[in-house]
Design a protein around this motif. Sequence first.
Motif, PDB file in Angstrom:
ATOM      1  N   HIS A 193     -31.594   3.919  31.260  1.00  0.00           N
ATOM      2  CA  HIS A 193     -31.798   3.034  30.113  1.00  0.00           C
ATOM      3  C   HIS A 193     -32.423   1.706  30.541  1.00  0.00           C
ATOM      4  CE1 HIS A 193     -31.020   1.130  26.236  1.00  0.00           C
ATOM      5  NE2 HIS A 193     -30.436   0.140  26.877  1.00  0.00           N
ATOM      6  N   LEU A 194     -32.057   1.229  31.724  1.00  0.00           N
ATOM      7  CA  LEU A 194     -32.567  -0.060  32.206  1.00  0.00           C
ATOM      8  C   LEU A 194     -34.081  -0.057  32.364  1.00  0.00           C
ATOM      9  CD1 LEU A 194     -29.899  -1.002  34.906  1.00  0.00           C
ATOM     10  CD2 LEU A 194     -30.168  -2.022  32.641  1.00  0.00           C
ATOM     11  N   ILE A 195     -34.656   1.116  32.627  1.00  0.00           N
ATOM     12  CA  ILE A 195     -36.112   1.182  32.827  1.00  0.00           C
ATOM     13  C   ILE A 195     -36.800   2.020  31.754  1.00  0.00           C
ATOM     14  CG2 ILE A 195     -35.956   0.742  35.303  1.00  0.00           C
ATOM     15  CD1 ILE A 195     -36.464   3.769  35.745  1.00  0.00           C
ATOM     16  N   GLY A 196     -36.069   2.350  30.690  1.00  0.00           N
ATOM     17  CA  GLY A 196     -36.674   3.032  29.566  1.00  0.00           C
ATOM     18  C   GLY A 196     -36.901   4.515  29.755  1.00  0.00           C
ATOM     19  N   VAL A 197     -36.048   5.163  30.575  1.00  0.00           N
ATOM     20  CA  VAL A 197     -36.132   6.608  30.760  1.00  0.00           C
ATOM     21  C   VAL A 197     -34.752   7.200  30.524  1.00  0.00           C
ATOM     22  CG1 VAL A 197     -38.028   6.359  32.408  1.00  0.00           C
ATOM     23  CG2 VAL A 197     -35.676   6.506  33.257  1.00  0.00           C
ATOM     24  N   GLU A 198     -34.632   8.522  30.639  1.00  0.00           N
ATOM     25  CA  GLU A 198     -33.356   9.155  30.321  1.00  0.00           C
ATOM     26  C   GLU A 198     -32.323   9.033  31.442  1.00  0.00           C
ATOM     27  OE1 GLU A 198     -31.654  13.288  28.313  1.00  0.00           O
ATOM     28  OE2 GLU A 198     -33.697  13.227  29.114  1.00  0.00           O
ATOM     29  N   PHE A 199     -32.739   9.294  32.682  1.00  0.00           N
ATOM     30  CA  PHE A 199     -31.816   9.249  33.820  1.00  0.00           C
ATOM     31  C   PHE A 199     -32.426   8.458  34.971  1.00  0.00           C
ATOM     32  CE2 PHE A 199     -30.644  13.267  31.700  1.00  0.00           C
ATOM     33  CZ  PHE A 199     -29.272  13.084  31.557  1.00  0.00           C
ATOM     34  N   GLY A 200     -31.585   7.721  35.672  1.00  0.00           N
ATOM     35  CA  GLY A 200     -32.072   6.950  36.814  1.00  0.00           C
ATOM     36  C   GLY A 200     -31.020   6.826  37.898  1.00  0.00           C
ATOM     37  N   GLU A 201     -31.458   6.411  39.070  1.00  0.00           N
ATOM     38  CA  GLU A 201     -30.567   6.076  40.186  1.00  0.00           C
ATOM     39  C   GLU A 201     -30.927   4.676  40.667  1.00  0.00           C
ATOM     40  OE1 GLU A 201     -29.584  10.478  42.089  1.00  0.00           O
ATOM     41  OE2 GLU A 201     -31.256   9.314  42.916  1.00  0.00           O
ATOM     42  N   GLY A 202     -29.885   3.847  40.842  1.00  0.00           N
ATOM     43  CA  GLY A 202     -30.096   2.460  41.234  1.00  0.00           C
ATOM     44  C   GLY A 202     -29.874   2.219  42.710  1.00  0.00           C
ATOM     45  N   PHE A 203     -30.635   1.268  43.248  1.00  0.00           N
ATOM     46  CA  PHE A 203     -30.555   0.928  44.662  1.00  0.00           C
ATOM     47  C   PHE A 203     -30.593  -0.586  44.848  1.00  0.00           C
ATOM     48  CE2 PHE A 203     -32.277   5.142  44.384  1.00  0.00           C
ATOM     49  CZ  PHE A 203     -31.721   5.821  45.457  1.00  0.00           C
ATOM     50  N   THR A 204     -30.022  -1.031  45.953  1.00  0.00           N
ATOM     51  CA  THR A 204     -30.173  -2.418  46.370  1.00  0.00           C
ATOM     52  C   THR A 204     -31.001  -2.447  47.646  1.00  0.00           C
ATOM     53  OG1 THR A 204     -28.091  -2.414  47.635  1.00  0.00           O
ATOM     54  CG2 THR A 204     -27.987  -3.097  45.327  1.00  0.00           C
ATOM     55  N   ARG A 205     -31.630  -3.570  47.895  1.00  0.00           N
ATOM     56  CA  ARG A 205     -32.535  -3.719  49.032  1.00  0.00           C
ATOM     57  C   ARG A 205     -31.983  -4.738  50.014  1.00  0.00           C
ATOM     58  NH1 ARG A 205     -34.268  -8.589  48.093  1.00  0.00           N
ATOM     59  NH2 ARG A 205     -34.502  -9.346  45.956  1.00  0.00           N
ATOM     60  N   GLU A 206     -32.497  -4.700  51.234  1.00  0.00           N
ATOM     61  CA  GLU A 206     -32.078  -5.657  52.252  1.00  0.00           C
ATOM     62  C   GLU A 206     -33.067  -6.804  52.397  1.00  0.00           C
ATOM     63  OE1 GLU A 206     -31.025  -3.829  55.928  1.00  0.00           O
ATOM     64  OE2 GLU A 206     -29.318  -2.762  55.035  1.00  0.00           O
ATOM     65  N   ARG A 207     -34.279  -6.622  51.916  1.00  0.00           N
ATOM     66  CA  ARG A 207     -35.291  -7.679  51.953  1.00  0.00           C
ATOM     67  C   ARG A 207     -36.232  -7.501  50.777  1.00  0.00           C
ATOM     68  NH1 ARG A 207     -40.105  -5.694  54.114  1.00  0.00           N
ATOM     69  NH2 ARG A 207     -39.956  -3.765  55.344  1.00  0.00           N
ATOM     70  N   PRO A 208     -37.031  -8.528  50.453  1.00  0.00           N
ATOM     71  CA  PRO A 208     -37.924  -8.405  49.299  1.00  0.00           C
ATOM     72  C   PRO A 208     -38.882  -7.221  49.435  1.00  0.00           C
ATOM     73  CG  PRO A 208     -37.784 -10.686  50.005  1.00  0.00           C
ATOM     74  CD  PRO A 208     -37.074  -9.874  51.051  1.00  0.00           C
ATOM     75  N   LEU A 209     -39.171  -6.591  48.308  1.00  0.00           N
ATOM     76  CA  LEU A 209     -40.109  -5.477  48.286  1.00  0.00           C
ATOM     77  C   LEU A 209     -41.538  -5.995  48.115  1.00  0.00           C
ATOM     78  CD1 LEU A 209     -38.212  -3.029  45.900  1.00  0.00           C
ATOM     79  CD2 LEU A 209     -38.341  -2.910  48.395  1.00  0.00           C
ATOM     80  N   GLY A 210     -42.461  -5.370  48.810  1.00  0.00           N
ATOM     81  CA  GLY A 210     -43.865  -5.732  48.669  1.00  0.00           C
ATOM     82  C   GLY A 210     -44.571  -4.750  47.737  1.00  0.00           C
ATOM     83  N   VAL A 211     -45.442  -5.245  46.902  1.00  0.00           N
ATOM     84  CA  VAL A 211     -46.206  -4.418  45.976  1.00  0.00           C
ATOM     85  C   VAL A 211     -47.696  -4.675  46.220  1.00  0.00           C
ATOM     86  CG1 VAL A 211     -46.667  -3.892  43.548  1.00  0.00           C
ATOM     87  CG2 VAL A 211     -44.364  -4.520  44.285  1.00  0.00           C
ATOM     88  N   ARG A 212     -48.462  -3.610  46.463  1.00  0.00           N
ATOM     89  CA  ARG A 212     -49.892  -3.769  46.729  1.00  0.00           C
ATOM     90  C   ARG A 212     -50.656  -4.194  45.474  1.00  0.00           C
ATOM     91  NH1 ARG A 212     -50.646  -1.814  51.790  1.00  0.00           N
ATOM     92  NH2 ARG A 212     -49.231  -0.180  52.501  1.00  0.00           N
ATOM     93  N   GLU A 213     -50.215  -3.699  44.335  1.00  0.00           N
ATOM     94  CA  GLU A 213     -50.924  -4.024  43.087  1.00  0.00           C
ATOM     95  C   GLU A 213     -49.904  -3.962  41.953  1.00  0.00           C
ATOM     96  OE1 GLU A 213     -52.833  -3.996  39.654  1.00  0.00           O
ATOM     97  OE2 GLU A 213     -52.491  -1.919  40.292  1.00  0.00           O
ATOM     98  N   ILE A 214     -49.828  -5.008  41.155  1.00  0.00           N
ATOM     99  CA  ILE A 214     -48.707  -5.226  40.250  1.00  0.00           C
ATOM    100  C   ILE A 214     -48.567  -4.134  39.185  1.00  0.00           C
ATOM    101  CG2 ILE A 214     -49.929  -6.685  38.570  1.00  0.00           C
ATOM    102  CD1 ILE A 214     -47.329  -8.446  38.631  1.00  0.00           C
ATOM    103  N   THR A 215     -49.636  -3.452  38.837  1.00  0.00           N
ATOM    104  CA  THR A 215     -49.515  -2.411  37.812  1.00  0.00           C
ATOM    105  C   THR A 215     -48.875  -1.143  38.342  1.00  0.00           C
ATOM    106  OG1 THR A 215     -51.755  -1.576  38.250  1.00  0.00           O
ATOM    107  CG2 THR A 215     -51.516  -3.281  36.551  1.00  0.00           C
ATOM    108  N   GLU A 216     -48.549  -1.101  39.631  1.00  0.00           N
ATOM    109  CA  GLU A 216     -47.796   0.034  40.174  1.00  0.00           C
ATOM    110  C   GLU A 216     -46.360   0.061  39.645  1.00  0.00           C
ATOM    111  OE1 GLU A 216     -47.902  -0.205  44.364  1.00  0.00           O
ATOM    112  OE2 GLU A 216     -50.039   0.253  44.554  1.00  0.00           O
ATOM    113  N   LEU A 217     -45.880  -1.087  39.178  1.00  0.00           N
ATOM    114  CA  LEU A 217     -44.513  -1.176  38.670  1.00  0.00           C
ATOM    115  C   LEU A 217     -44.431  -0.583  37.270  1.00  0.00           C
ATOM    116  CD1 LEU A 217     -43.760  -4.849  39.759  1.00  0.00           C
ATOM    117  CD2 LEU A 217     -42.907  -2.776  40.839  1.00  0.00           C
ATOM    118  N   LEU A 218     -43.276   0.037  36.981  1.00  0.00           N
ATOM    119  CA  LEU A 218     -43.064   0.577  35.634  1.00  0.00           C
ATOM    120  C   LEU A 218     -42.934  -0.572  34.627  1.00  0.00           C
ATOM    121  CD1 LEU A 218     -40.488   3.439  36.276  1.00  0.00           C
ATOM    122  CD2 LEU A 218     -42.900   3.670  35.709  1.00  0.00           C
TER     123      LEU A 218
END
Length: 239
Positions: A214-239
């Motif tokens: 529900h948090l990302i607008g889909v039916e089922f998901g799995e959540g994770f935490t990270r140890e450092r900031p995530l890098g994104v090559r191009e911003i439209t890669e994100l949902l």
Amino acid sequence: MKLDILAFGAHPDDVEMSAAGTLLTAAAAGKKIGIVDFTRGELGTRGTPVTRAQEAEAASRILGLSARENLGLPDGFFRNDREHQLPVIAAIRRYQPEIILCNAIHDRHPDHGRGAQLASESCFLSGLRMIETLGDDGQSQQPWRPRLVFHYIQDRQIPADFVVDISAHWPQKWESIQAYRTQFHDPESTEPGTYLSTPVFSNFMEARAREFGHLIGVEFGEGFTRERPLGVREITELL
């Protein structure tokens, strides 16, 4: 065998409950996936180490794992120390994963938080060439440090840093969980009831996956935490 993703779990079934959908999603994209369980779950109220191993094997087939092994660390009593780090380091070097998934940073079961620390520190130590470990062939292993370490979310709610859409693989994930027949709800079981074996807990697992979805607008998901900031090559890669 080199893996793209290696998931660590303090107990057999930890990964299935919290990260199986993510592994299935990666496998569908052509990635090689594997699981390393720290313990045999020998302190569990229901089942035995033998039945747990059989259940893990069945779940592995459902998930299509390229590799799975059990380090045989003491359930309830392993620690984040040199004695227990060395076999974890050897496993990391054996499979050379790019991404590690491991236990929640803190949780209801104390093994989970300790498992998170053990996996995380072992990932760093695995990159140090002065730490010597031997492979199955008796030869010295080469240092290896995974690019990314993420922690899946288990019983206790922890705010997710990112959520993976597992909607397409929910039925298969649920099948892998149900492979652990001794651990979860089974109306035909005569073993003592536990926190995990009630219908309420089974409903909770589905509700948690639906909540993350529900948090990302889909039916089922799995959540994770990270140890450092995530890098994104191009911003439209994100949902």
